[in-house]
Design a protein around this motif. Structure first.
Motif, PDB file in Angstrom:
ATOM      1  N   LYS A  94       0.855  -1.196   0.000  1.00  0.00           N
ATOM      2  CA  LYS A  94       0.000   0.000   0.000  1.00  0.00           C
ATOM      3  C   LYS A  94       0.882   1.233   0.000  1.00  0.00           C
ATOM      4  O   LYS A  94       1.985   1.216   0.554  1.00  0.00           O
ATOM      5  CB  LYS A  94      -0.925  -0.007   1.218  1.00  0.00           C
ATOM      6  CG  LYS A  94      -2.054  -1.020   1.083  1.00  0.00           C
ATOM      7  CD  LYS A  94      -3.035  -0.903   2.226  1.00  0.00           C
ATOM      8  CE  LYS A  94      -4.142  -1.945   2.082  1.00  0.00           C
ATOM      9  NZ  LYS A  94      -4.859  -2.146   3.351  1.00  0.00           N
ATOM     10  N   PRO A  95       0.413   2.340  -0.594  1.00  0.00           N
ATOM     11  CA  PRO A  95       1.284   3.508  -0.747  1.00  0.00           C
ATOM     12  C   PRO A  95       1.471   4.315   0.546  1.00  0.00           C
ATOM     13  O   PRO A  95       0.595   4.334   1.411  1.00  0.00           O
ATOM     14  CB  PRO A  95       0.545   4.361  -1.780  1.00  0.00           C
ATOM     15  CG  PRO A  95      -0.881   3.989  -1.638  1.00  0.00           C
ATOM     16  CD  PRO A  95      -0.915   2.556  -1.202  1.00  0.00           C
ATOM     17  N   SER A 230      -1.435  14.382   2.480  1.00  0.00           N
ATOM     18  CA  SER A 230      -1.273  14.278   1.023  1.00  0.00           C
ATOM     19  C   SER A 230      -2.246  15.183   0.278  1.00  0.00           C
ATOM     20  O   SER A 230      -1.970  15.591  -0.852  1.00  0.00           O
ATOM     21  CB  SER A 230      -1.433  12.823   0.568  1.00  0.00           C
ATOM     22  OG  SER A 230      -2.754  12.377   0.787  1.00  0.00           O
ATOM     23  N   PHE A 237      -0.061  13.923  -5.859  1.00  0.00           N
ATOM     24  CA  PHE A 237      -0.656  12.626  -5.504  1.00  0.00           C
ATOM     25  C   PHE A 237      -1.912  12.331  -6.303  1.00  0.00           C
ATOM     26  O   PHE A 237      -2.739  11.529  -5.882  1.00  0.00           O
ATOM     27  CB  PHE A 237      -0.920  12.571  -3.997  1.00  0.00           C
ATOM     28  CG  PHE A 237       0.333  12.652  -3.183  1.00  0.00           C
ATOM     29  CD1 PHE A 237       1.283  11.640  -3.259  1.00  0.00           C
ATOM     30  CD2 PHE A 237       0.594  13.757  -2.375  1.00  0.00           C
ATOM     31  CE1 PHE A 237       2.450  11.718  -2.526  1.00  0.00           C
ATOM     32  CE2 PHE A 237       1.758  13.838  -1.640  1.00  0.00           C
ATOM     33  CZ  PHE A 237       2.700  12.821  -1.723  1.00  0.00           C
ATOM     34  N   LYS A 240      -5.277  12.105  -4.708  1.00  0.00           N
ATOM     35  CA  LYS A 240      -5.562  11.130  -3.652  1.00  0.00           C
ATOM     36  C   LYS A 240      -5.299  11.781  -2.296  1.00  0.00           C
ATOM     37  O   LYS A 240      -4.220  12.327  -2.053  1.00  0.00           O
ATOM     38  CB  LYS A 240      -4.666   9.889  -3.796  1.00  0.00           C
ATOM     39  CG  LYS A 240      -5.064   8.975  -4.934  1.00  0.00           C
ATOM     40  CD  LYS A 240      -6.313   8.161  -4.584  1.00  0.00           C
ATOM     41  CE  LYS A 240      -6.617   7.075  -5.623  1.00  0.00           C
ATOM     42  NZ  LYS A 240      -6.615   7.545  -7.008  1.00  0.00           N
ATOM     43  N   ILE A 243      -3.075   9.604   1.842  1.00  0.00           N
ATOM     44  CA  ILE A 243      -1.947   8.691   1.672  1.00  0.00           C
ATOM     45  C   ILE A 243      -1.064   8.902   2.904  1.00  0.00           C
ATOM     46  O   ILE A 243      -0.703  10.041   3.224  1.00  0.00           O
ATOM     47  CB  ILE A 243      -1.165   9.003   0.381  1.00  0.00           C
ATOM     48  CG1 ILE A 243      -2.065   8.778  -0.842  1.00  0.00           C
ATOM     49  CG2 ILE A 243       0.106   8.158   0.297  1.00  0.00           C
ATOM     50  CD1 ILE A 243      -1.425   9.121  -2.157  1.00  0.00           C
ATOM     51  N   TYR A 413      -1.400   5.296  -7.996  1.00  0.00           N
ATOM     52  CA  TYR A 413      -2.079   5.191  -6.700  1.00  0.00           C
ATOM     53  C   TYR A 413      -3.411   4.467  -6.868  1.00  0.00           C
ATOM     54  O   TYR A 413      -4.041   4.568  -7.888  1.00  0.00           O
ATOM     55  CB  TYR A 413      -2.309   6.603  -6.121  1.00  0.00           C
ATOM     56  CG  TYR A 413      -1.033   7.389  -6.011  1.00  0.00           C
ATOM     57  CD1 TYR A 413      -0.117   7.129  -5.003  1.00  0.00           C
ATOM     58  CD2 TYR A 413      -0.740   8.379  -6.940  1.00  0.00           C
ATOM     59  CE1 TYR A 413       1.062   7.842  -4.925  1.00  0.00           C
ATOM     60  CE2 TYR A 413       0.435   9.091  -6.857  1.00  0.00           C
ATOM     61  CZ  TYR A 413       1.343   8.823  -5.854  1.00  0.00           C
ATOM     62  OH  TYR A 413       2.503   9.523  -5.773  1.00  0.00           O
TER      63      TYR A 413
END
Lengths: 413, 413
Positions: A94-95, A230, A237, A240, A243, A413
């Motif tokens: 997972k990021p 993020s 990103f 997103k 994160i 992502y």
């Protein structure tokens, strides 16, 4: 500026008179209550962080499939918050992202400034994650006798030094506050969200502000908090939010992130994880922190080979030595690695564990003379700084601007 | 939000218990120490401003070649700072600009909100100068229980109401803080310059902040200061710095500009000049200020003809009347214009001096009945609000965006 000078003087005065019951560690002041330097174990207890222990280091090796960086094995990055959660994410593919930064207060960065960046680069490569680097030129304008134009210029020069360490432009975004805040509604909004939740009482307690502190300093911690989220970087990103973030930094920056971690859940954001480093010692001795304002306390990235040699060799005038005062005395009593600055520097920059251990043994026994120890350090530093100088000289303004342009990084992502 | 609610309650409590030795007038609270309402002459002395006197009004007429606006003749804009310097510039055909603003806290603006904008429009036309209008959506986010998204939306809706008053798009820039600060390095830099020079002690003294105030509120005054400096708007003023500024606003906004005027010379900037208005009275009585949060204390720009009629006619329940309770009593004793809200409203919106004087005389003598006075006001308000509604309905989002785009205005500097 008078007000600020007074502020600092007042702090110094207080310190001397009250004889420090405990170490003082905050973004603007590091002072030890004993002549042995900062007690890092006590700091972990006081700050409520966790030790970087054998188990964590092993887990980092397992998850990344790489041998641990020597900063981990040698206790340079000694403290952490929520690192196991970051490793859980990495295990599950997972990021997360890395955030570190620098207050560009001087033209030339010194060796101590490199520590968080060297480690951040290793983390980025080991975990293959995006990285944002904040240059707090607005902070330096507020704290120092500096114009905004000068602060901006220093940001650009410091960005070059950071880039010259070899960061990947496709995975790294470097930004100056003075530029980016005026480009990014998302960043300004996260500043405001944080500012709404933190009271003067709280920043007074965390940062030691008082009623004569300017209102810019009082609200500044929100600017250091924003990159932990993020959502402050929609272009980076790909819009997103949430994160998770890992912040490698020196332990004196922790107050900012204690505040950030307090605010995050109330904003619906994830608390940033942290890895804290010890301070890089000044040439004058391990108790002190390098200072960019004293040219002789530090080795700068702009120093020539000759300057490096002079600074390291001029015993006790510059680099504090733990060796004997004469060859005879040294051979008889041996050297003291715990206080020898040249040896300390080797623990940061000599990567070969076996060679370091050999040096430690032979120096302690008196077999290895101070001159040879210093010679080894001088060669290593001349190589590191020489290569850095070389890489920096090849950087064009265009490359710097590329790093500093908000854009999607090379991650899905 | 709990903290803020407590703040306000505390203030109200203090006020009641200490029985107000003097009027309280600041951006978040207006309270009178007597039942006669705010003593504006005393306010001029306390704030250190100057009266808008006959001499100044005559000079405005001479310099502009236009009859003075009835807000000047009737004491609505009653106080000023440095207006003679502005008139000196106008005489010499040197440039200056107007700056006013609004905190977009409610969907619908009410009559009271229009006063500074009506007068600003007159000033703009009389002097032919550029105008910047600040919508402090960030302020409203910090002070109210409002999301940033909601605050932004209210900015846009309020911009429509302001534009519908007939401002010239070629000479007017309207901006939302949440949008413009994140577009303009120059604006953010002026915020920082101000933040560096103002201490917590100072904003505590000026605005009544305390230690439980959030850090966003503490630094906010710098955001209200920035538009006073033309260098905050490089596109608008074609990169000309130090174009002098005149700010028409209600007197409760003066604390922001006392601070701004204190800081300006230390930044090498010109102090903004000011013109201050009295407060527009609530329907319930001249002592009180209209509040957008109480639907029945105000007439809104969104009210229908029927709502306007109901609010004005429902005697004493809504609009406070100074007339007799019966026709007989009124004819015998006459009406009291000083407390009659409908008459007060006519002083704001009935432009014809002769007709107003006739109404005053016949109402005071008892000849003119309350019903007729109210009928005249209802017709005037229905016309003003009806025309506003009409103009607002014709505004497209594109026109609003045009007003809100940073661009050079139609002036040669």
């Amino acid at each position: 500026m008078t007000e600020e000078t007074n502020d600092i003087e007042k702090k110094v005065e207080n310190m001397t008179t009250k004889n420090l019951e405990e170490d003082v560690v905050n973004p603007w002041e590091v002072a030890s209550s004993s002549d042995k330097g900062v007690d890092y174990d006590k700091l972990i207890k006081r700050f409520g962080s966790s030790k970087v222990d054998e188990e964590l280091i092993k887990r980092i090796e397992t998850v990344t499939g790489k041998p641990a960086h020597h900063f981990l094995k040698r206790g340079v990055f000694f403290s952490q918050r929520d690192m196991h959660q970051i490793l859980n994410l990495a295990e599950q593919k997972k990021p997360f992202f890395l955030y570190t930064g620098r207050g560009p207060s001087s033209e030339a960065m010194h060796l101590g400034h490199l520590i968080p960046f060297i480690f951040t680069k290793w983390l980025q490569e080991a975990f293959d994650v995006p990285l944002v680097i904040q240059l707090t030129d607005d902070e330096k304008f507020l704290w120092k006798d500096l114009t905004l134009e000068e602060a901006s210029r220093l940001s650009f020069e410091n960005a070059k030094d950071i880039i010259a360490l070899g960061f990947d432009v496709e995975k790294t975004f470097i930004f100056s506050d003075l530029e980016y805040i005026a480009q990014s509604p998302a960043f300004y909004k996260n500043m405001l969200r944080t500012q709404k939740l933190v009271t003067y009482n709280q920043v007074k307690g965390i940062f030691g502000f008082d009623d004569s502190t300017c209102i810019g300093k009082i609200s500044f911690p929100s600017i250091q908090a924003a990159p932990s989220f993020s959502s402050s970087f929609p272009q980076i990103f790909n819009n997103k939010t949430n994160i998770p973030c890992l912040i490698p930094c020196a332990i004196d920056q922790d107050p900012y992130f204690r505040m950030t971690r307090d605010v995050a859940p109330r904003l619906g954001y994830i608390k940033p994880a942290l890895m804290h480093s010890t301070f890089f010692p000044a040439l004058q001795g391990a108790q002190t922190k390098m200072s960019a304002s004293d040219a002789n306390s530090s080795i700068f990235l702009t120093d020539t080979d000759k300057q490096i040699k002079t600074k390291v060799t001029t015993v006790n005038k510059y680099a504090f030595s733990g060796g004997g005062t004469t060859t005879e005395e040294h051979k008889e009593k041996g050297g003291n690695c715990d206080v020898d600055v040249s040896y300390q520097y080797l623990t940061f920059f000599l990567e070969d564990d076996n060679r370091l251990e050999e040096i430690r043994k032979t120096y302690t026994s008196g077999e290895l003379l101070t001159g040879y120890l210093k010679k080894e350090l001088i060669e290593i530093l001349q190589k590191i700084i020489g290569e850095h100088r070389q890489r920096r000289s090849q950087l064009t303004d265009d490359i710097v601007k590329q790093f500093m342009t908000p854009r999607k990084l090379k991650f899905d992502y």
